[in-house]
Design an enzyme around this catalytic site. Sequence first.
Site, PDB file in Angstrom:
ATOM      1  N   HIS A  23       0.843  -1.203   0.000  1.00 50.36           N
ATOM      2  CA  HIS A  23       0.000   0.000   0.000  1.00 50.36           C
ATOM      3  C   HIS A  23       0.876   1.250   0.000  1.00 50.36           C
ATOM      4  CE1 HIS A  23      -3.897  -2.083   1.281  1.00 50.36           C
ATOM      5  NE2 HIS A  23      -2.983  -3.037   1.238  1.00 50.36           N
ATOM      6  N   ASP A 130      -6.208   5.358   2.402  1.00 51.31           N
ATOM      7  CA  ASP A 130      -6.365   3.943   2.102  1.00 51.31           C
ATOM      8  C   ASP A 130      -7.776   3.462   2.436  1.00 51.31           C
ATOM      9  OD1 ASP A 130      -3.869   1.759   1.736  1.00 51.31           O
ATOM     10  OD2 ASP A 130      -5.852   0.935   2.220  1.00 51.31           O
ATOM     11  N   ASN A 375       0.127  -4.874  -7.290  1.00 54.49           N
ATOM     12  CA  ASN A 375       1.323  -4.120  -7.707  1.00 54.49           C
ATOM     13  C   ASN A 375       2.204  -4.982  -8.600  1.00 54.49           C
ATOM     14  OD1 ASN A 375       1.020  -1.594  -6.111  1.00 54.49           O
ATOM     15  ND2 ASN A 375       1.043  -3.052  -4.417  1.00 54.49           N
ATOM     16  N   SER A 376       2.473  -6.212  -8.168  1.00 54.62           N
ATOM     17  CA  SER A 376       3.323  -7.101  -8.968  1.00 54.62           C
ATOM     18  C   SER A 376       2.693  -7.360 -10.331  1.00 54.62           C
ATOM     19  CB  SER A 376       3.542  -8.433  -8.243  1.00 54.62           C
ATOM     20  OG  SER A 376       4.309  -8.211  -7.080  1.00 54.62           O
ATOM     21  N   ALA A 394      -6.921 -12.525  -0.409  1.00 52.80           N
ATOM     22  CA  ALA A 394      -7.307 -11.137  -0.715  1.00 52.80           C
ATOM     23  C   ALA A 394      -7.858 -11.048  -2.149  1.00 52.80           C
ATOM     24  CB  ALA A 394      -6.137 -10.179  -0.479  1.00 52.80           C
ATOM     25  N   GLN A 396      -6.291 -11.575  -4.855  1.00 45.04           N
ATOM     26  CA  GLN A 396      -5.384 -12.251  -5.790  1.00 45.04           C
ATOM     27  C   GLN A 396      -6.088 -13.243  -6.723  1.00 45.04           C
ATOM     28  OE1 GLN A 396      -2.562 -13.711  -2.891  1.00 45.04           O
ATOM     29  NE2 GLN A 396      -2.163 -11.628  -2.160  1.00 45.04           N
TER      30      GLN A 396
HETATM   31  N1  UDP Z   1       8.705  -5.738  -3.940  1.00 49.29           N
HETATM   32  C1  UDP Z   1      10.021  -5.466  -4.273  1.00 49.29           C
HETATM   33  N2  UDP Z   1      10.982  -6.369  -3.915  1.00 49.29           N
HETATM   34  C2  UDP Z   1      10.694  -7.507  -3.237  1.00 49.29           C
HETATM   35  C3  UDP Z   1       9.350  -7.796  -2.910  1.00 49.29           C
HETATM   36  C4  UDP Z   1       8.372  -6.891  -3.281  1.00 49.29           C
HETATM   37  O1  UDP Z   1      10.327  -4.435  -4.876  1.00 49.29           O
HETATM   38  O2  UDP Z   1      11.617  -8.289  -2.955  1.00 49.29           O
HETATM   39  C5  UDP Z   1       7.645  -4.767  -4.292  1.00 49.29           C
HETATM   40  C6  UDP Z   1       6.946  -5.134  -5.587  1.00 49.29           C
HETATM   41  O3  UDP Z   1       7.629  -4.592  -6.700  1.00 49.29           O
HETATM   42  C7  UDP Z   1       5.568  -4.513  -5.372  1.00 49.29           C
HETATM   43  C8  UDP Z   1       5.345  -4.638  -3.865  1.00 49.29           C
HETATM   44  O4  UDP Z   1       6.644  -4.801  -3.297  1.00 49.29           O
HETATM   45  O5  UDP Z   1       5.590  -3.152  -5.717  1.00 49.29           O
HETATM   46  C9  UDP Z   1       4.481  -5.826  -3.484  1.00 49.29           C
HETATM   47  O6  UDP Z   1       3.148  -5.514  -3.748  1.00 49.29           O
HETATM   48  P1  UDP Z   1       2.113  -6.600  -4.271  1.00 49.29           P
HETATM   49  O7  UDP Z   1       0.801  -5.913  -4.405  1.00 49.29           O
HETATM   50  O8  UDP Z   1       2.606  -7.262  -5.478  1.00 49.29           O
HETATM   51  O9  UDP Z   1       2.070  -7.706  -3.163  1.00 49.29           O
HETATM   52  P2  UDP Z   1       1.841  -7.682  -1.567  1.00 49.29           P
HETATM   53  O10 UDP Z   1       3.194  -7.674  -0.984  1.00 49.29           O
HETATM   54  O11 UDP Z   1       1.050  -6.451  -1.235  1.00 49.29           O
HETATM   55  O12 UDP Z   1       1.105  -8.953  -1.337  1.00 49.29           O
END
Ligand code: UDP
Length: 498
Positions: A23, A130, A375-376, A394, A396
């Site tokens: 977030h 948020d 984000n990914s 969530a 996903q």
């Molecule tokens: N991320 C990163 N390096 C890592 C792990 C995660 O840069 O080793 C970043 C990734 O690029 C993304 C965020 O962390 O921007 C993870 O957000 P996402 O929504 O994909 O997953 P969440 O962690 O919220 O489940």
Amino acid sequence: MAAKDEQQSPLHILFFPFLAPGHLIPMADMAALFASRGVRCTILTTPINAAIIRSAVDRANDALLRGTGCPAIDISVVPFPDVGLPPGAENAMAVTSQSERGKFYQAVKQLREPFDRFLADSRPDAVVSDSFFDWSTDAATEHGVPRLAFLGSSIFARSCSDSMLRNNPAESAPDDPDALVSLPGLPHHVELRRCQMMDPAKRPEHWAMFQSLDAADQRSFGEVINSFRGLEPEYVEHYQRTLGRRAWLVGPVALAGKDMAVRGNTSAPSPDAESCLRWLDTKQPGSVVYVSFGTMTSFAPSELHQLARGLGLSGKNFVWVIARSGPDSSEWMPEGFAELMARGDCGFIIRGWAPQMLILNHPALGGFVTHCGWNSTLEAVSAGVPMVTWPRYADQFYNEKLVVEVLNVGVSVGAKDYASAMEAHEVIAGEVIAESIGRLMGGSEEGDTIQMRAKGLCVEARRAVENGGSSHSDVGRLVDELMARRSRVKVGEDISTN
Ligand code: UDP
């Protein structure tokens, strides 16, 4: 004269992200995006969460704003409420038990006090807060500040969630985990297995929470969404016209930053990060699969064992990110895997934080095994990298549907169980994982078509944020609307915050 000066001062938006990297990172990117359009941006958060976004904000202030006349982004740091959590545990990533979770959410509620104080003292023109802070809608209304909600989800997932909350289709579905349940009222026929959905009967407190968050979002001025119109046009139409929700699509926000190396980490990147990029330089274009499951997902040793087997069986080069806090390799390493890694030519493991944007945008990348965090997912779309989807919980499972069935840029590994990081997951066999990677990267007609579609979406994503692109225009429209509102407030028109 004073009124004129005030009229000309830049718009001021407060960004108030939930305390989790998934977030914080997009909210900081979004602040950079609005700052580059001349908006004064402040991010309100607590010390450790400020440290997570500090380097990205510093770089945005240096690279984007120097010499442009745009105001620098400010981080307003407030103490994390004392609720009896261990020192440093002020981020959802650090919460490891149900009792800590309860305390964490108690602390989150107490953030209302510094939020109120900021609104009273600084009187920003708008707040982007948020969706998890449902109380921020009423707080903002009390201060006469319009609230824009941000959840960091796709419009597709928001639409699925709306259908779920409105119809509760699981309630009338057969009591069989494999029963297919349709989500009514959506532009496509979308159905999930019962076991892939949040079951309101089993998680009544989550269901009530999502109802409350959604109601608060609907009472808001509108929503800002990290997506772009060309990605999910039918769902933008559905969300805005059929459901009547006000939404501005401003993404992919990750493309706002030029330097993508260190995003969302308090410490320096893993020492493996730099050598990984050099290792990728030695690989053929499209030959490497990247494996990472975000920041909140944990895998049991038995799952890691099968994943390692799957990577070995796939015969593909891989970069695999394993959390530092995860189980020791002696608990999961399959026979022959240590020797495979020792060869050094086909696999690279990053223990800790990976420079994900740099890896995804490396020409050697040919696929991404992902948990479908939004984000990914959007970062992969923006880089033109197709996905093997492995959702856990969530939004996903919804994102998987979008990737595999609507956009056709991915292959599902067949995950079935909706379960959080604190719960057990079904173990997926190495053979299945290897087969999914092969379907994506094995040179078949199916794989080649998916690869081509992913490259096409990458072009569209980049176009959306360029001058004249749809997201660029949405940012402009929102800024204009907030400016117009400021003028109406100035002349004393009675306007509501939504
Ligand atoms: N991320 C990163 N390096 C890592 C792990 C995660 O840069 O080793 C970043 C990734 O690029 C993304 C965020 O962390 O921007 C993870 O957000 P996402 O929504 O994909 O997953 P969440 O962690 O919220 O489940």
